[in-house]
Scaffold this motif. Structure first.
Motif, PDB file in Angstrom:
ATOM      1  N   LEU A 200      -9.810  21.894  96.290  1.00  0.00           N
ATOM      2  CA  LEU A 200      -9.695  22.967  95.005  1.00  0.00           C
ATOM      3  C   LEU A 200      -8.089  22.460  94.731  1.00  0.00           C
ATOM      4  N   ARG A 201      -7.801  22.019  93.569  1.00  0.00           N
ATOM      5  CA  ARG A 201      -6.672  21.773  92.887  1.00  0.00           C
ATOM      6  C   ARG A 201      -6.162  22.500  91.933  1.00  0.00           C
ATOM      7  N   GLY A 202      -6.987  23.468  91.407  1.00  0.00           N
ATOM      8  CA  GLY A 202      -6.420  24.351  90.236  1.00  0.00           C
ATOM      9  C   GLY A 202      -7.111  25.591  90.177  1.00  0.00           C
ATOM     10  N   LEU A 203      -6.700  26.451  89.693  1.00  0.00           N
ATOM     11  CA  LEU A 203      -7.253  27.627  89.070  1.00  0.00           C
ATOM     12  C   LEU A 203      -7.071  27.800  87.407  1.00  0.00           C
ATOM     13  N   GLY A 204      -7.975  28.324  86.671  1.00  0.00           N
ATOM     14  CA  GLY A 204      -7.589  28.462  85.283  1.00  0.00           C
ATOM     15  C   GLY A 204      -8.547  29.422  84.506  1.00  0.00           C
ATOM     16  N   MET A 205      -8.496  29.680  83.299  1.00  0.00           N
ATOM     17  CA  MET A 205      -9.131  30.415  82.595  1.00  0.00           C
ATOM     18  C   MET A 205      -9.006  30.197  81.170  1.00  0.00           C
ATOM     19  N   HIS A 206     -10.090  30.704  80.141  1.00  0.00           N
ATOM     20  CA  HIS A 206      -9.985  30.416  78.790  1.00  0.00           C
ATOM     21  C   HIS A 206     -10.592  31.678  78.248  1.00  0.00           C
ATOM     22  N   LEU A 207      -9.788  32.226  77.224  1.00  0.00           N
ATOM     23  CA  LEU A 207     -10.198  33.748  76.743  1.00  0.00           C
ATOM     24  C   LEU A 207     -11.090  33.642  75.553  1.00  0.00           C
ATOM     25  N   GLY A 208     -10.949  32.643  74.734  1.00  0.00           N
ATOM     26  CA  GLY A 208     -11.851  32.663  73.545  1.00  0.00           C
ATOM     27  C   GLY A 208     -11.211  31.877  72.701  1.00  0.00           C
ATOM     28  N   SER A 209     -11.429  32.077  71.569  1.00  0.00           N
ATOM     29  CA  SER A 209     -10.928  31.216  70.065  1.00  0.00           C
ATOM     30  C   SER A 209     -10.542  32.144  69.022  1.00  0.00           C
ATOM     31  N   GLN A 210      -9.497  31.739  68.295  1.00  0.00           N
ATOM     32  CA  GLN A 210      -8.931  32.657  67.305  1.00  0.00           C
ATOM     33  C   GLN A 210      -8.240  33.876  67.893  1.00  0.00           C
ATOM     34  N   ILE A 211      -7.428  33.626  68.830  1.00  0.00           N
ATOM     35  CA  ILE A 211      -6.812  34.752  69.548  1.00  0.00           C
ATOM     36  C   ILE A 211      -5.432  34.798  68.484  1.00  0.00           C
ATOM     37  N   GLY A 212      -5.049  36.011  68.016  1.00  0.00           N
ATOM     38  CA  GLY A 212      -4.110  35.896  67.147  1.00  0.00           C
ATOM     39  C   GLY A 212      -2.751  36.521  67.547  1.00  0.00           C
ATOM     40  N   ASN A 213      -2.809  37.152  68.851  1.00  0.00           N
ATOM     41  CA  ASN A 213      -1.544  37.326  69.699  1.00  0.00           C
ATOM     42  C   ASN A 213      -1.794  37.371  70.990  1.00  0.00           C
ATOM     43  N   ALA A 214      -0.450  37.566  71.586  1.00  0.00           N
ATOM     44  CA  ALA A 214      -0.495  37.271  73.098  1.00  0.00           C
ATOM     45  C   ALA A 214      -0.989  38.269  74.016  1.00  0.00           C
ATOM     46  N   ASP A 215      -1.403  39.522  73.406  1.00  0.00           N
ATOM     47  CA  ASP A 215      -1.901  40.500  74.284  1.00  0.00           C
ATOM     48  C   ASP A 215      -2.936  40.211  75.125  1.00  0.00           C
ATOM     49  N   PRO A 216      -4.105  39.675  75.083  1.00  0.00           N
ATOM     50  CA  PRO A 216      -5.141  39.250  75.871  1.00  0.00           C
ATOM     51  C   PRO A 216      -4.500  38.214  76.976  1.00  0.00           C
ATOM     52  N   MET A 217      -3.531  37.470  76.757  1.00  0.00           N
ATOM     53  CA  MET A 217      -2.842  36.550  77.808  1.00  0.00           C
ATOM     54  C   MET A 217      -2.004  37.460  78.611  1.00  0.00           C
ATOM     55  N   ARG A 218      -1.423  38.383  78.113  1.00  0.00           N
ATOM     56  CA  ARG A 218      -0.486  39.422  78.955  1.00  0.00           C
ATOM     57  C   ARG A 218      -1.446  40.263  80.065  1.00  0.00           C
ATOM     58  N   ASP A 219      -2.718  40.532  79.674  1.00  0.00           N
ATOM     59  CA  ASP A 219      -3.636  41.090  80.500  1.00  0.00           C
ATOM     60  C   ASP A 219      -4.190  40.280  81.409  1.00  0.00           C
ATOM     61  N   ALA A 220      -4.437  39.017  80.952  1.00  0.00           N
ATOM     62  CA  ALA A 220      -5.227  37.982  82.080  1.00  0.00           C
ATOM     63  C   ALA A 220      -4.374  37.494  82.810  1.00  0.00           C
ATOM     64  N   LEU A 221      -3.079  37.085  82.360  1.00  0.00           N
ATOM     65  CA  LEU A 221      -2.294  36.245  83.635  1.00  0.00           C
ATOM     66  C   LEU A 221      -2.106  36.976  84.833  1.00  0.00           C
ATOM     67  N   PRO A 222      -1.928  38.076  84.904  1.00  0.00           N
ATOM     68  CA  PRO A 222      -1.531  38.667  86.203  1.00  0.00           C
ATOM     69  C   PRO A 222      -2.957  38.409  87.086  1.00  0.00           C
ATOM     70  N   ARG A 223      -4.144  38.444  86.526  1.00  0.00           N
ATOM     71  CA  ARG A 223      -5.410  38.297  87.314  1.00  0.00           C
ATOM     72  C   ARG A 223      -5.411  36.898  87.690  1.00  0.00           C
ATOM     73  N   LEU A 224      -4.964  36.084  86.814  1.00  0.00           N
ATOM     74  CA  LEU A 224      -5.050  34.688  87.165  1.00  0.00           C
ATOM     75  C   LEU A 224      -4.116  34.284  88.373  1.00  0.00           C
ATOM     76  N   LEU A 225      -2.788  34.947  88.276  1.00  0.00           N
ATOM     77  CA  LEU A 225      -1.751  34.724  89.165  1.00  0.00           C
ATOM     78  C   LEU A 225      -2.072  35.089  90.570  1.00  0.00           C
ATOM     79  N   SER A 226      -3.009  36.431  90.453  1.00  0.00           N
ATOM     80  CA  SER A 226      -3.487  36.855  91.970  1.00  0.00           C
ATOM     81  C   SER A 226      -4.341  35.949  92.324  1.00  0.00           C
ATOM     82  N   ALA A 227      -5.137  35.322  91.739  1.00  0.00           N
ATOM     83  CA  ALA A 227      -6.203  34.447  92.301  1.00  0.00           C
ATOM     84  C   ALA A 227      -5.484  33.091  92.788  1.00  0.00           C
TER      85      ALA A 227
END
Length: 427
Positions: A200-227
Motif C-alpha cells: 500500500l503506497r497511496g490513498l486517493g479519491m476522485h469526486l466527479g467531473s465539472q466541479i465548479g467550486n472547492a466545497d466538495p473538496m473541503r468536505d472530502a479532504l478530511p475524510r481522505l486525511l483520516s484514512a
C-alpha cells in the motif's frame, strides 16, 4: 511557429475564426469536415496553470487520458512532463506508444481484467488504484504468479455531496460504483498485511467531473486525511495522496473557469500536512477548451414552425449533447449578419441527434462552417461508427502551422475486422 498560448484557442480575426494563427476555413479546405481541431498552446497553458498552482509541494500531474487519448495530444503532454491516469489496457498501450513509461502511469477503474493487471505489473506502473476487495485479492494473486509486489493505492469514496451538471459525472457520492466505501477502507488497509504481493503506497479519491467550486473538496479532504493517518498508524509506508481531477471548464460564454487558486489552497494545505507527494488527475481541464469540432452546414429546413440547421457532424462524432444533455457553444466560422432561432441537428437517424435546441444562431446557409466549441474532451474518444459513418479527422494547430493527427476513416475501415464469408468451427 508556436505562439505563447496567452490568447484564446479560437480567436476571430477579420471576421474569420482561427485556430491559434491558422484560419479554420484553410483547415477545412485541406482536411474536410467534420474535423476535430486542437490548440497545442492552449494545452500547454492549461498544464502550466496547474503546475504553477501546485509548485510549492512535491506533486505530479497525471492527465486522465480518457478525456482525449490521441497520440499527438499524449506526446505533447509527455514532453511537458505530465504523467497519465489510465482506465484500460488499451489506454496503457496508447500511453506507451506516446512515450510514457511505467512510473508515469496510474491505473484506475473498477473493472480491470487479469490480463490488464498483468500488463500493468509488466510495465511497472507507479500505482494500481484498488476499487474493491475482490480486486485487491486478484491483484495479489496476479502479482504472486509474476513473483513481484504490486504497488497499490486504495481509492476512497468519501461519500460527499457533489454538485455537477449531470448525475452521470458524479463519482464521490454514496452509492456510486467507484472507490471503497469509507466505512470499509480500514478493513481493506488491514487486509493488505495478509497479502504478501501488494504494498500500500497511496490513498486517493476522485469526486466527479465539472466541479465548479472547492466545497466538495473541503468536505472530502478530511475524510481522505483520516484514512491516510489510519493507514500510516497501521504501519503502511504511504508515499502518495491522490486527489483526482474534476475541475470545471466553461461551456457557456457567460460561465467562469474553475477557481484553481481556491482549489489549490485547500489541497496544498492537506498535502503539506501529510508531507506526501500529491497526485492530480485532470482531464477535461487540460484539453476541453483546446478543441473544437468543425462541421459544414448541409441544409436549412423549416418544418412545423421550426427552423433546422442540418450539419455533416452528428451524435456519432460528438455524443455529449445526446448523452448528457450537454451544452456546447456553436459559432459561425465566418461572421454573418442576422440570427435565427433553430435546432442544430446532424444526419443520424435518431431524434437525439442534435447539438442545440431552439437556440439563437447565426442565420447561416448551406456550405457555411460551424465550430462546436469546448469539444477537446470526451469528443473523439466517445465517437462511434453508428449509422456506419466513418469517424472524423483530428488536427493539431501550433501557432501558424497545423498537422493531421488522425486520418479520417474510410469506408473500408468500417468493415476491416468483419467477415461476410464465414469459417465455421465446432467446439
Amino acid at each position: 511557429m508556436p505562439s505563447s498560448g496567452s490568447e484564446p484557442a479560437f480567436p476571430r480575426r477579420g471576421g474569420v475564426l482561427h485556430a491559434e494563427q491558422v484560419p479554420i476555413p484553410a483547415i477545412a479546405a485541406a482536411v474536410g469536415t467534420p474535423t476535430y481541431v486542437y490548440s497545442a498552446n492552449t494545452i500547454r497553458a492549461r498544464l502550466l496553470r496547474l503546475e504553477q498552482a501546485f509548485a510549492s509541494v512535491p506533486h505530479r500531474i497525471h492527465f486522465a487520458m480518457k478525456a482525449n487519448s490521441n497520440l499527438a495530444v499524449l506526446r505533447l503532454l509527455h514532453e511537458l512532463g505530465a504523467g497519465v491516469d489510465i482506465v484500460s489496457g488499451g489506454e496503457l498501450f496508447r500511453a506507451r506508444e506516446a512515450g510514457f513509461i511505467g512510473r508515469d502511469v496510474v491505473f484506475s477503474g473498477v473493472g480491470k481484467t487479469v490480463r490488464e493487471i498483468e500488463q500493468a505489473l509488466e510495465e511497472r506502473v507507479l500505482l494500481i488504484n484498488v476499487e474493491s476487495e475482490a480486486e485487491l485479492v486478484t491483484i495479489d494473486a496476479v502479482a504472486g504468479r509474476q513473483g513481484v509486489v504490486a504497488p497499490i493505492a486504495i481509492r476512497v469514496n468519501p461519500e460527499v455531496t457533489v454538485d455537477t451538471p449531470h448525475a452521470y459525472i458524479k463519482t464521490g457520492e454514496k452509492g456510486q460504483k467507484f472507490g471503497i466505501p469509507r466505512d470499509d477502507v480500514a478493513r481493506l488497509v488491514a487486509m493488505v498485511h495478509e497479502l504478501p504481493h501488494v504494498a500500500l503506497r497511496g490513498l486517493g479519491m476522485h469526486l466527479g467531473s465539472q466541479i465548479g467550486n472547492a466545497d466538495p473538496m473541503r468536505d472530502a479532504l478530511p475524510r481522505l486525511l483520516s484514512a491516510i493517518a489510519s493507514a500510516r498508524a497501521d504501519g503502511h509506508a504511504i508515499a502518495y495522496m491522490d486527489v483526482g481531477g474534476g475541475l470545471a471548464v466553461p461551456y457557456h460564454a457567460d460561465e467562469g473557469d474553475a477557481d484553481v487558486d481556491d482549489y489549490a489552497e485547500i489541497v496544498l494545505a492537506a498535502a503539506r500536512e501529510t508531507g506526501l507527494t500529491l497526485l492530480l488527475e485532470p482531464g477535461r481541464f487540460l484539453v476541453a477548451e483546446a478543441g473544437a469540432l468543425i462541421t459544414e452546414v448541409l441544409y436549412r429546413k423549416h418544418a412545423a414552425g421550426k427552423d433546422f440547421i442540418v450539419t455533416d457532424a452528428g451524435m456519432n462524432d460528438l455524443v455529449r449533447p445526446a448523452l448528457y444533455q450537454a451544452y456546447h457553444r456553436i459559432d459561425a466560422v465566418e461572421s454573418i449578419e442576422g440570427t435565427v432561432v433553430a435546432d442544430v441537428v446532424g444526419p443520424i437517424c435518431e431524434s437525439g441527434d442534435f447539438y442545440a435546441k431552439d437556440r439563437p444562431m447565426p442565420d447561416v446557409s448551406a456550405g457555411a462552417l460551424l465550430a462546436v466549441q469546448t469539444a477537446g474532451a470526451y469528443g473523439y474518444t466517445m465517437s462511434s461508427n453508428y449509422n456506419s459513418r466513418p469517424r472524423p479527422a483530428e488536427v493539431m494547430v501550433d501557432g501558424d502551422r497545423f498537422a493531421v493527427i488522425t486520418e479520417r476513416e474510410r469506408l473500408e475501415d468500417l468493415v476491416r475486422h468483419e467477415r461476410a464469408h464465414l469459417q465455421w468451427r465446432t467446439a
